[in-house]
Design a protein around this motif. Structure first.
Motif, mmCIF file in Angstrom:
data_model
loop_
_atom_site.group_PDB
_atom_site.id
_atom_site.type_symbol
_atom_site.label_atom_id
_atom_site.label_comp_id
_atom_site.label_asym_id
_atom_site.label_seq_id
_atom_site.Cartn_x
_atom_site.Cartn_y
_atom_site.Cartn_z
ATOM 1 N N THR A 24 -32.566 165.183 -64.662
ATOM 2 C CA THR A 24 -33.271 163.920 -64.430
ATOM 3 C C THR A 24 -32.898 163.343 -63.074
ATOM 4 O OG1 THR A 24 -33.300 163.436 -66.809
ATOM 5 C CG2 THR A 24 -33.644 161.584 -65.301
ATOM 6 N N GLY A 25 -31.609 163.420 -62.738
ATOM 7 C CA GLY A 25 -31.157 162.927 -61.438
ATOM 8 C C GLY A 25 -31.793 163.679 -60.289
ATOM 9 N N MET A 26 -31.973 164.991 -60.443
ATOM 10 C CA MET A 26 -32.598 165.799 -59.390
ATOM 11 C C MET A 26 -34.068 165.424 -59.213
ATOM 12 S SD MET A 26 -30.768 169.494 -60.147
ATOM 13 C CE MET A 26 -31.242 170.297 -58.601
ATOM 14 N N ASP A 27 -34.730 165.089 -60.326
ATOM 15 C CA ASP A 27 -36.124 164.627 -60.238
ATOM 16 C C ASP A 27 -36.200 163.302 -59.467
ATOM 17 O OD1 ASP A 27 -37.146 166.783 -61.592
ATOM 18 O OD2 ASP A 27 -37.111 165.796 -63.553
ATOM 19 N N ILE A 28 -35.206 162.438 -59.687
ATOM 20 C CA ILE A 28 -35.168 161.149 -58.987
ATOM 21 C C ILE A 28 -34.957 161.364 -57.493
ATOM 22 C CG2 ILE A 28 -33.858 159.009 -58.703
ATOM 23 C CD1 ILE A 28 -33.281 159.093 -61.715
ATOM 24 N N VAL A 29 -34.064 162.284 -57.139
ATOM 25 C CA VAL A 29 -33.821 162.590 -55.721
ATOM 26 C C VAL A 29 -35.106 163.085 -55.063
ATOM 27 C CG1 VAL A 29 -32.589 164.108 -54.118
ATOM 28 C CG2 VAL A 29 -31.373 163.085 -56.043
ATOM 29 N N THR A 30 -35.839 163.939 -55.763
ATOM 30 C CA THR A 30 -37.107 164.445 -55.236
ATOM 31 C C THR A 30 -38.090 163.308 -55.002
ATOM 32 O OG1 THR A 30 -36.832 166.574 -56.369
ATOM 33 C CG2 THR A 30 -39.065 165.977 -55.691
ATOM 34 N N SER A 31 -38.149 162.371 -55.949
ATOM 35 C CA SER A 31 -39.047 161.228 -55.816
ATOM 36 C C SER A 31 -38.666 160.365 -54.614
ATOM 37 C CB SER A 31 -39.019 160.380 -57.096
ATOM 38 O OG SER A 31 -39.894 159.281 -56.999
ATOM 39 N N VAL A 32 -37.350 160.165 -54.413
ATOM 40 C CA VAL A 32 -36.868 159.379 -53.268
ATOM 41 C C VAL A 32 -37.232 160.070 -51.964
ATOM 42 C CG1 VAL A 32 -34.811 158.560 -52.054
ATOM 43 C CG2 VAL A 32 -34.986 158.282 -54.531
ATOM 44 N N ALA A 33 -37.099 161.398 -51.929
ATOM 45 C CA ALA A 33 -37.442 162.160 -50.725
ATOM 46 C C ALA A 33 -38.917 162.010 -50.381
ATOM 47 C CB ALA A 33 -37.086 163.631 -50.920
ATOM 48 N N LEU A 34 -39.755 162.006 -51.408
ATOM 49 C CA LEU A 34 -41.193 161.820 -51.180
ATOM 50 C C LEU A 34 -41.489 160.425 -50.645
ATOM 51 C CD1 LEU A 34 -42.638 163.631 -54.332
ATOM 52 C CD2 LEU A 34 -42.620 164.442 -51.980
ATOM 53 N N ASP A 35 -40.730 159.439 -51.124
ATOM 54 C CA ASP A 35 -40.879 158.076 -50.603
ATOM 55 C C ASP A 35 -40.519 158.028 -49.119
ATOM 56 O OD1 ASP A 35 -41.757 156.926 -52.937
ATOM 57 O OD2 ASP A 35 -39.757 156.368 -53.622
ATOM 58 N N LEU A 36 -39.487 158.771 -48.747
ATOM 59 C CA LEU A 36 -39.066 158.800 -47.343
ATOM 60 C C LEU A 36 -40.147 159.419 -46.463
ATOM 61 C CD1 LEU A 36 -35.321 159.898 -47.665
ATOM 62 C CD2 LEU A 36 -36.185 157.641 -47.084
ATOM 63 N N ILE A 37 -40.762 160.476 -46.951
ATOM 64 C CA ILE A 37 -41.816 161.141 -46.177
ATOM 65 C C ILE A 37 -42.997 160.212 -45.961
ATOM 66 C CG2 ILE A 37 -43.552 162.987 -46.269
ATOM 67 C CD1 ILE A 37 -41.515 164.782 -47.501
ATOM 68 N N GLU A 38 -43.283 159.400 -46.976
ATOM 69 C CA GLU A 38 -44.440 158.521 -46.894
ATOM 70 C C GLU A 38 -44.116 157.197 -46.200
ATOM 71 O OE1 GLU A 38 -46.137 158.052 -50.730
ATOM 72 O OE2 GLU A 38 -46.676 160.171 -50.918
ATOM 73 N N ASP A 39 -42.915 157.084 -45.655
ATOM 74 C CA ASP A 39 -42.534 155.883 -44.907
ATOM 75 C C ASP A 39 -43.534 155.665 -43.767
ATOM 76 O OD1 ASP A 39 -41.420 153.880 -43.424
ATOM 77 O OD2 ASP A 39 -39.415 154.734 -43.367
ATOM 78 N N GLN A 40 -44.230 154.552 -43.782
ATOM 79 C CA GLN A 40 -45.282 154.296 -42.798
ATOM 80 C C GLN A 40 -44.753 154.234 -41.373
ATOM 81 O OE1 GLN A 40 -47.335 150.771 -44.053
ATOM 82 N NE2 GLN A 40 -48.361 151.792 -45.742
ATOM 83 N N ASP A 41 -43.486 153.870 -41.239
ATOM 84 C CA ASP A 41 -42.924 153.768 -39.896
ATOM 85 C C ASP A 41 -42.391 155.099 -39.380
ATOM 86 O OD1 ASP A 41 -41.514 150.554 -40.716
ATOM 87 O OD2 ASP A 41 -43.454 151.055 -39.832
ATOM 88 N N GLY A 42 -42.425 156.124 -40.247
ATOM 89 C CA GLY A 42 -41.992 157.445 -39.821
ATOM 90 C C GLY A 42 -40.491 157.607 -39.714
ATOM 91 N N ARG A 43 -39.717 156.660 -40.243
ATOM 92 C CA ARG A 43 -38.264 156.743 -40.109
ATOM 93 C C ARG A 43 -37.628 157.554 -41.225
ATOM 94 N NH1 ARG A 43 -39.189 151.174 -39.316
ATOM 95 N NH2 ARG A 43 -38.488 150.797 -41.447
ATOM 96 N N GLY A 44 -38.421 157.862 -42.266
ATOM 97 C CA GLY A 44 -37.847 158.491 -43.446
ATOM 98 C C GLY A 44 -37.499 159.953 -43.297
ATOM 99 N N ASN A 45 -38.165 160.672 -42.388
ATOM 100 C CA ASN A 45 -37.972 162.112 -42.312
ATOM 101 C C ASN A 45 -36.545 162.513 -41.980
ATOM 102 O OD1 ASN A 45 -40.630 162.590 -42.939
ATOM 103 N ND2 ASN A 45 -41.307 162.642 -40.825
ATOM 104 N N SER A 46 -35.797 161.646 -41.309
ATOM 105 C CA SER A 46 -34.419 161.975 -40.944
ATOM 106 C C SER A 46 -33.519 162.096 -42.167
ATOM 107 C CB SER A 46 -33.857 160.906 -39.999
ATOM 108 O OG SER A 46 -33.842 159.635 -40.641
ATOM 109 N N GLY A 47 -33.929 161.527 -43.271
ATOM 110 C CA GLY A 47 -33.102 161.578 -44.473
ATOM 111 C C GLY A 47 -33.438 162.728 -45.400
ATOM 112 N N ILE A 48 -34.473 163.504 -45.099
ATOM 113 C CA ILE A 48 -34.876 164.600 -45.977
ATOM 114 C C ILE A 48 -33.771 165.658 -46.064
ATOM 115 C CG2 ILE A 48 -36.550 166.439 -46.349
ATOM 116 C CD1 ILE A 48 -37.568 163.603 -46.852
ATOM 117 N N GLY A 49 -33.116 165.934 -44.925
ATOM 118 C CA GLY A 49 -32.030 166.914 -44.936
ATOM 119 C C GLY A 49 -30.912 166.496 -45.862
ATOM 120 N N GLU A 50 -30.588 165.204 -45.860
ATOM 121 C CA GLU A 50 -29.535 164.695 -46.744
ATOM 122 C C GLU A 50 -29.949 164.827 -48.206
ATOM 123 O OE1 GLU A 50 -28.629 160.738 -45.624
ATOM 124 O OE2 GLU A 50 -28.054 161.245 -43.579
ATOM 125 N N MET A 51 -31.228 164.579 -48.478
ATOM 126 C CA MET A 51 -31.729 164.719 -49.840
ATOM 127 C C MET A 51 -31.639 166.175 -50.304
ATOM 128 S SD MET A 51 -32.701 161.677 -50.924
ATOM 129 C CE MET A 51 -31.199 161.150 -50.069
#
Length: 233
Positions: A24-51
């Protein structure tokens, strides 16, 4: 002795329950990563590696639990009523066997973990979706009614004929189903000693396995977004 063995098996059962929470926790991490990708300001992609690093750590822990549980079950299976002194050596034997097994494992094998595969597929799919040009979006808006109709068809589970809530994708034929009904169908067919055909009309996949199914987080988010749009109208 048997009371102690019972305690061991109880601990193993608890570890298996931990794996459910871990998934369940891994599913949540995946959901958070998708939120980062959809960040309108484009700042989220830097955190995908950490995810992804976090997902790999979770996959490693999940694998180690599997190895430990398997080791305990193998060692305790050797204990019989005639081996009165065997129980005292279980701990050391489990530790020795577990250490040997873990040393033979490679981090590269974590890439085949089902949750890691689903994570990467979701990230790739979401990234590709975000690269759609504004021109394409405008064209979709001009033909909104048709697009909604097509989307609703894609959102419908071929088994329940209702909008999916937790869609899973079949890696073999790329069709989607609601997770619980398709797993129940697979289990039922297995009990009947028969293969499970893909329920999509016209599909040639005659042997759907539970291992073929991966959560489609991107589709799940699209379904949720569509429902929100329909409610706001």
């Amino acid at each position: 002795m048997y009371q102690s063995l019972s305690a061991v098996h109880s601990t193993v059962s608890s570890l298996k329950e931990c794996q459910t929470d871990l998934a369940t926790g891994m599913d949540i991490v995946t959901s958070v990563a998708l939120d980062l990708i959809e960040d309108q300001d484009g700042r989220g992609n830097s955190g995908i590696g950490e995810m992804e690093d976090l997902m790999l750590e979770c996959a490693k822990l999940d694998r180690e639990i599997d190895c430990f549980v398997d080791t305990v079950q193998r060692v305790t299976a050797e204990v019989t009523a005639q081996q009165q002194d065997a129980l005292s050596s279980i701990s050391s034997r489990v530790k020795e066997n577990f250490t040997e097994t873990i040393c033979c494992l490679s981090d590269a094998d974590l890439q085949t973990h089902q949750k890691i595969i689903a994570f990467k597929e979701s990230i790739q799919s979401s990234s590709a979706h975000n690269q759609v040009t504004q021109e394409s979006r405008n064209m979709e808006e001009l033909d909104e009614d048709l697009a909604i109709t097509q989307t609703q068809v894609n959102f419908t589970c071929p088994l329940t004929q209702e909008d999916m809530i937790n869609p899973v994708k079949n890696k073999k034929c790329n069709h989607h189903y609601e997770e619980k009904p398709i797993k129940i169908l697979i289990g039922t067919r297995r009990q009947q000693k028969k293969k499970c055909r893909c329920p999509v009309v016209g599909c040639g996949n005659k042997d759907v396995q539970e291992s073929d199914l991966v959560p489609d987080h991107t589709l799940k988010r699209q379904i949720t977004d569509q429902k929100r749009k329909n409610i706001s109208k």
